[in-house]
Design a protein around this motif. Structure first.
Motif, PDB file in Angstrom:
ATOM      1  N   ARG A  51      60.134 -16.797 -42.012  1.00  0.00           N
ATOM      2  CA  ARG A  51      60.349 -15.750 -43.007  1.00  0.00           C
ATOM      3  C   ARG A  51      60.877 -16.315 -44.319  1.00  0.00           C
ATOM      4  NH1 ARG A  51      63.030 -10.485 -40.226  1.00  0.00           N
ATOM      5  NH2 ARG A  51      62.780  -9.710 -42.372  1.00  0.00           N
ATOM      6  N   LEU A  52      61.783 -17.277 -44.226  1.00  0.00           N
ATOM      7  CA  LEU A  52      62.297 -17.896 -45.450  1.00  0.00           C
ATOM      8  C   LEU A  52      61.187 -18.633 -46.196  1.00  0.00           C
ATOM      9  CD1 LEU A  52      65.749 -19.278 -44.239  1.00  0.00           C
ATOM     10  CD2 LEU A  52      65.358 -17.346 -45.782  1.00  0.00           C
ATOM     11  N   SER A  53      60.331 -19.286 -45.462  1.00  0.00           N
ATOM     12  CA  SER A  53      59.213 -19.991 -46.092  1.00  0.00           C
ATOM     13  C   SER A  53      58.287 -19.025 -46.810  1.00  0.00           C
ATOM     14  CB  SER A  53      58.429 -20.785 -45.040  1.00  0.00           C
ATOM     15  OG  SER A  53      59.241 -21.789 -44.460  1.00  0.00           O
ATOM     16  N   THR A  54      58.203 -17.800 -46.302  1.00  0.00           N
ATOM     17  CA  THR A  54      57.328 -16.790 -46.893  1.00  0.00           C
ATOM     18  C   THR A  54      57.926 -16.155 -48.137  1.00  0.00           C
ATOM     19  OG1 THR A  54      56.348 -16.286 -44.744  1.00  0.00           O
ATOM     20  CG2 THR A  54      56.120 -14.610 -46.448  1.00  0.00           C
ATOM     21  N   ILE A  55      59.236 -15.894 -48.124  1.00  0.00           N
ATOM     22  CA  ILE A  55      59.837 -15.109 -49.208  1.00  0.00           C
ATOM     23  C   ILE A  55      60.377 -15.958 -50.353  1.00  0.00           C
ATOM     24  CG2 ILE A  55      60.421 -13.225 -47.646  1.00  0.00           C
ATOM     25  CD1 ILE A  55      63.323 -14.160 -47.700  1.00  0.00           C
ATOM     26  N   THR A  56      60.588 -17.244 -50.135  1.00  0.00           N
ATOM     27  CA  THR A  56      61.076 -18.100 -51.219  1.00  0.00           C
ATOM     28  C   THR A  56      59.926 -18.485 -52.141  1.00  0.00           C
ATOM     29  OG1 THR A  56      60.915 -19.960 -49.666  1.00  0.00           O
ATOM     30  CG2 THR A  56      63.102 -19.016 -50.047  1.00  0.00           C
ATOM     31  N   PRO A  57      60.231 -18.914 -53.361  1.00  0.00           N
ATOM     32  CA  PRO A  57      59.161 -19.211 -54.323  1.00  0.00           C
ATOM     33  C   PRO A  57      58.278 -20.385 -53.898  1.00  0.00           C
ATOM     34  CG  PRO A  57      61.287 -18.953 -55.426  1.00  0.00           C
ATOM     35  CD  PRO A  57      61.564 -19.013 -53.961  1.00  0.00           C
ATOM     36  N   GLY A  58      57.020 -20.302 -54.277  1.00  0.00           N
ATOM     37  CA  GLY A  58      56.107 -21.436 -54.185  1.00  0.00           C
ATOM     38  C   GLY A  58      55.913 -21.992 -52.792  1.00  0.00           C
ATOM     39  N   ASP A  59      55.959 -23.320 -52.685  1.00  0.00           N
ATOM     40  CA  ASP A  59      55.572 -24.024 -51.469  1.00  0.00           C
ATOM     41  C   ASP A  59      56.757 -24.572 -50.694  1.00  0.00           C
ATOM     42  OD1 ASP A  59      56.319 -25.815 -53.391  1.00  0.00           O
ATOM     43  OD2 ASP A  59      54.669 -27.213 -53.076  1.00  0.00           O
ATOM     44  N   LEU A  60      57.861 -23.857 -50.697  1.00  0.00           N
ATOM     45  CA  LEU A  60      59.040 -24.295 -49.943  1.00  0.00           C
ATOM     46  C   LEU A  60      58.838 -23.918 -48.479  1.00  0.00           C
ATOM     47  CD1 LEU A  60      61.767 -23.179 -52.513  1.00  0.00           C
ATOM     48  CD2 LEU A  60      60.899 -25.496 -52.125  1.00  0.00           C
ATOM     49  N   SER A  61      58.255 -24.816 -47.732  1.00  0.00           N
ATOM     50  CA  SER A  61      57.748 -24.478 -46.397  1.00  0.00           C
ATOM     51  C   SER A  61      58.484 -25.138 -45.247  1.00  0.00           C
ATOM     52  CB  SER A  61      56.265 -24.862 -46.314  1.00  0.00           C
ATOM     53  OG  SER A  61      56.070 -26.222 -46.675  1.00  0.00           O
ATOM     54  N   HIS A  62      59.567 -25.879 -45.525  1.00  0.00           N
ATOM     55  CA  HIS A  62      60.297 -26.564 -44.466  1.00  0.00           C
ATOM     56  C   HIS A  62      61.791 -26.289 -44.613  1.00  0.00           C
ATOM     57  CE1 HIS A  62      56.671 -28.790 -43.312  1.00  0.00           C
ATOM     58  NE2 HIS A  62      56.448 -28.931 -44.610  1.00  0.00           N
ATOM     59  N   CYS A  63      62.448 -25.962 -43.493  1.00  0.00           N
ATOM     60  CA  CYS A  63      63.850 -25.547 -43.489  1.00  0.00           C
ATOM     61  C   CYS A  63      64.713 -26.528 -42.704  1.00  0.00           C
ATOM     62  CB  CYS A  63      64.002 -24.166 -42.863  1.00  0.00           C
ATOM     63  SG  CYS A  63      63.116 -22.846 -43.716  1.00  0.00           S
ATOM     64  N   PHE A  64      65.788 -26.978 -43.318  1.00  0.00           N
ATOM     65  CA  PHE A  64      66.753 -27.850 -42.648  1.00  0.00           C
ATOM     66  C   PHE A  64      68.110 -27.150 -42.702  1.00  0.00           C
ATOM     67  CE2 PHE A  64      69.454 -31.325 -41.615  1.00  0.00           C
ATOM     68  CZ  PHE A  64      68.682 -32.255 -40.940  1.00  0.00           C
ATOM     69  N   TYR A  65      68.747 -26.946 -41.542  1.00  0.00           N
ATOM     70  CA  TYR A  65      69.912 -26.066 -41.439  1.00  0.00           C
ATOM     71  C   TYR A  65      71.242 -26.805 -41.385  1.00  0.00           C
ATOM     72  CZ  TYR A  65      66.696 -22.245 -40.637  1.00  0.00           C
ATOM     73  OH  TYR A  65      65.709 -21.312 -40.792  1.00  0.00           O
ATOM     74  N   ALA A  66      72.276 -26.141 -41.922  1.00  0.00           N
ATOM     75  CA  ALA A  66      73.659 -26.586 -41.813  1.00  0.00           C
ATOM     76  C   ALA A  66      74.524 -25.324 -41.694  1.00  0.00           C
ATOM     77  CB  ALA A  66      74.051 -27.453 -42.996  1.00  0.00           C
ATOM     78  N   SER A  67      75.802 -25.456 -42.029  1.00  0.00           N
ATOM     79  CA  SER A  67      76.716 -24.337 -41.794  1.00  0.00           C
ATOM     80  C   SER A  67      77.348 -23.757 -43.058  1.00  0.00           C
ATOM     81  CB  SER A  67      77.839 -24.791 -40.843  1.00  0.00           C
ATOM     82  OG  SER A  67      77.321 -25.247 -39.615  1.00  0.00           O
ATOM     83  N   ASP A  68      77.293 -24.458 -44.176  1.00  0.00           N
ATOM     84  CA  ASP A  68      77.965 -23.968 -45.371  1.00  0.00           C
ATOM     85  C   ASP A  68      77.257 -24.502 -46.616  1.00  0.00           C
ATOM     86  OD1 ASP A  68      79.509 -26.557 -46.360  1.00  0.00           O
ATOM     87  OD2 ASP A  68      79.742 -26.453 -44.194  1.00  0.00           O
ATOM     88  N   GLY A  69      77.639 -23.968 -47.762  1.00  0.00           N
ATOM     89  CA  GLY A  69      76.953 -24.321 -48.991  1.00  0.00           C
ATOM     90  C   GLY A  69      77.101 -25.768 -49.398  1.00  0.00           C
ATOM     91  N   ALA A  70      78.322 -26.305 -49.304  1.00  0.00           N
ATOM     92  CA  ALA A  70      78.523 -27.703 -49.674  1.00  0.00           C
ATOM     93  C   ALA A  70      77.664 -28.615 -48.811  1.00  0.00           C
ATOM     94  CB  ALA A  70      80.001 -28.078 -49.539  1.00  0.00           C
ATOM     95  N   SER A  71      77.583 -28.316 -47.516  1.00  0.00           N
ATOM     96  CA  SER A  71      76.760 -29.131 -46.619  1.00  0.00           C
ATOM     97  C   SER A  71      75.288 -29.055 -47.000  1.00  0.00           C
ATOM     98  CB  SER A  71      76.952 -28.683 -45.167  1.00  0.00           C
ATOM     99  OG  SER A  71      78.282 -28.889 -44.751  1.00  0.00           O
ATOM    100  N   ALA A  72      74.830 -27.879 -47.394  1.00  0.00           N
ATOM    101  CA  ALA A  72      73.433 -27.746 -47.821  1.00  0.00           C
ATOM    102  C   ALA A  72      73.166 -28.598 -49.054  1.00  0.00           C
ATOM    103  CB  ALA A  72      73.104 -26.281 -48.097  1.00  0.00           C
TER     104      ALA A  72
END
Length: 436
Positions: A97-118
């Motif tokens: 779903r994130l790959s679909t709703i975010t702009p353009g070709d952002l098609s891969h998701c890498f997860y963490a727990s907080d903003g600084a870590s991202a």
């Protein structure tokens, strides 16, 4: 434990973030016992309107029944499983779903727990990409004056807020700071757009000279949060994307605070019609319920790490990456955004709240009143030395949880705020200005 003992125990045991603990000798922390909707309730039965969404995370109120139900349902299935070598339905669905709703070709998701870590992940991934793409000299980063990207060492290295980074400077990696496009710094008579273009010209000058050693530019799109919600014209994002393309430099969009509708569009980058190479999301991602962050990137970056050799993988991990409960909270949050037409609803609410805040804007001590989507801010002229503390304490007396940054007062309420609550909040802020 009685109230006196509880307060003493709290001072001894809980080291509060972004707080001078000695101040709590005179003003103990407010003990919150429950939350409902836009309100937080304390142990004495008093309630406080959460004007800042509990540090910008809460989108749809406390104890939201739809998000609660999703988490409860997931509790009966799976609370957590490590994401190395395993997967589960919530993280797979959320990634799609994130790959679909975010702009353009952002098609891969890498997860963490907080903003600084991202943000740390995006910085490392950009650096690593260039190392594996034949450009080992591209090791440097560029960030904006007054930008904030977190307080871990890597994120702090690309943060330009002295109160957070000054004491840790010997530990930090050097980065190059370029002019902020925040229109408060424009010269008299200079429009926000003209000033943004002037700031972009300085960025271009820097990258023209240093692109060979620069891996990425990191910025907060449209709103720089930690310096009192500094806002800028979308043309800067457009030019930044063009300049990064010209000089083969990654663009990292830190949408930690501004994503999921805060600026009036689902993502701030949409207002400039740009797609970054990396988009970092957190805070509102889980509706403010559970720690969850994600870095989205494109297939070009992904394929650079896709190899038979394990040594070419992106070897970065967090124990709770893609936590199942957090992902279910995020899916419920996305459902509400989509099903309740939240972006359009927020436009109407922003218009109404701007009307309510007109007396605040006209107050003789208010300067640089500004609004972007569901974010408002202004400066108070010639504040007393203890202005921040006095304003926050006065807020509690007027049923508001509100925390100025320096002499900048801001509000970023949950999206479920209604008209009666907007009137109450606006009048309370006006009363506080008159009192202090």
């Amino acid at each position: 434990m009685n109230d006196k003992k509880s307060a003493l125990h709290n001072r001894c045991a809980v080291w509060h973030p972004c707080t001078q603990m000695k101040h709590h000798e005179a003003y103990p922390p407010v003990l919150i016992t429950r939350g409902k909707g836009i309100w937080l309730h304390d142990a004495d039965g008093k309630r406080y309107l959460d004007t800042i969404s509990s540090w910008w995370v809460n989108l749809f109120g406390h104890c939201n029944p739809r998000i609660n139900a999703a988490i409860i349902d997931q509790l009966g299935k799976l609370e957590h499983a490590m994401l190395a070598g395993l997967a589960h339905e919530p993280v797979v669905e959320l990634s799609a779903r994130l790959s679909t709703i975010t702009p353009g070709d952002l098609s891969h998701c890498f997860y963490a727990s907080d903003g600084a870590s991202a943000n740390e992940i995006a910085l490392k991934m950009s650096f690593h990409y260039w190392q594996q793409s034949g450009f080992p000299q591209k090791t440097q980063f560029v960030n904006l004056q007054n930008g904030y990207h977190g307080e871990t060492l890597g994120a702090l290295s690309v943060t330009d807020v002295p109160i957070f980074r000054q004491v840790y400077a010997p530990l930090l990696r050097p980065a190059h700071v370029v002019r902020t496009p925040d229109w408060r710094f424009a010269e008299t008579g200079e429009t926000p757009e003209a000033y943004a273009l002037r700031a972009a010209a300085e960025l271009e000058k820097h990258l023209a000279e240093h692109h060979a050693s620069t891996a990425a530019l990191i910025l907060e799109p449209l709103v720089q949060g930690a310096v009192g919600m500094g806002m800028y014209h979308p043309v800067y994002l457009q030019r930044a994307r063009e300049i990064c393309n010209t000089y083969r430099v990654h663009l990292i969009a830190d949408e930690i605070a501004v994503g999921f509708g805060r600026t009036g569009t689902l993502f701030a980058c949409e207002q400039a019609a740009v797609t970054p190479d990396f988009m970092c999301l957190a805070k509102g991602l889980s509706g403010g319920y559970l720690p969850l962050s994600v870095v989205l990137t494109n297939d070009t970056v992904y394929q650079t790490f896709y190899n038979d050799q394990a040594s070419r993988a992106f070897l970065h991990s967090h124990s709770h990456s893609g936590n199942a409960l957090a992902c279910r909270a995020a899916l419920a949050t996305l459902d509400i955004i989509e099903q309740d037409n939240v972006i359009e609803m927020n436009r109407h609410k922003a218009g109404f709240l701007n009307q309510c805040l007109q007396p605040v804007q006209a107050h003789p001590s208010v300067r640089h009143f500004r609004n972007c989507g569901m974010i408002w801010a202004f400066e108070v002229e010639n504040p007393q030395p203890d202005f921040t503390h006095r304003f926050a304490q006065a807020g509690l007396k007027h049923q508001l949880l509100i925390r100025p940054m320096g002499n900048s007062v801001y509000i970023m309420p949950p999206y479920i705020i209604n008209e009666e609550e907007m009137v109450l909040m606006s009048q309370a802020i006006l009363n506080i200005l008159n009192e202090i």
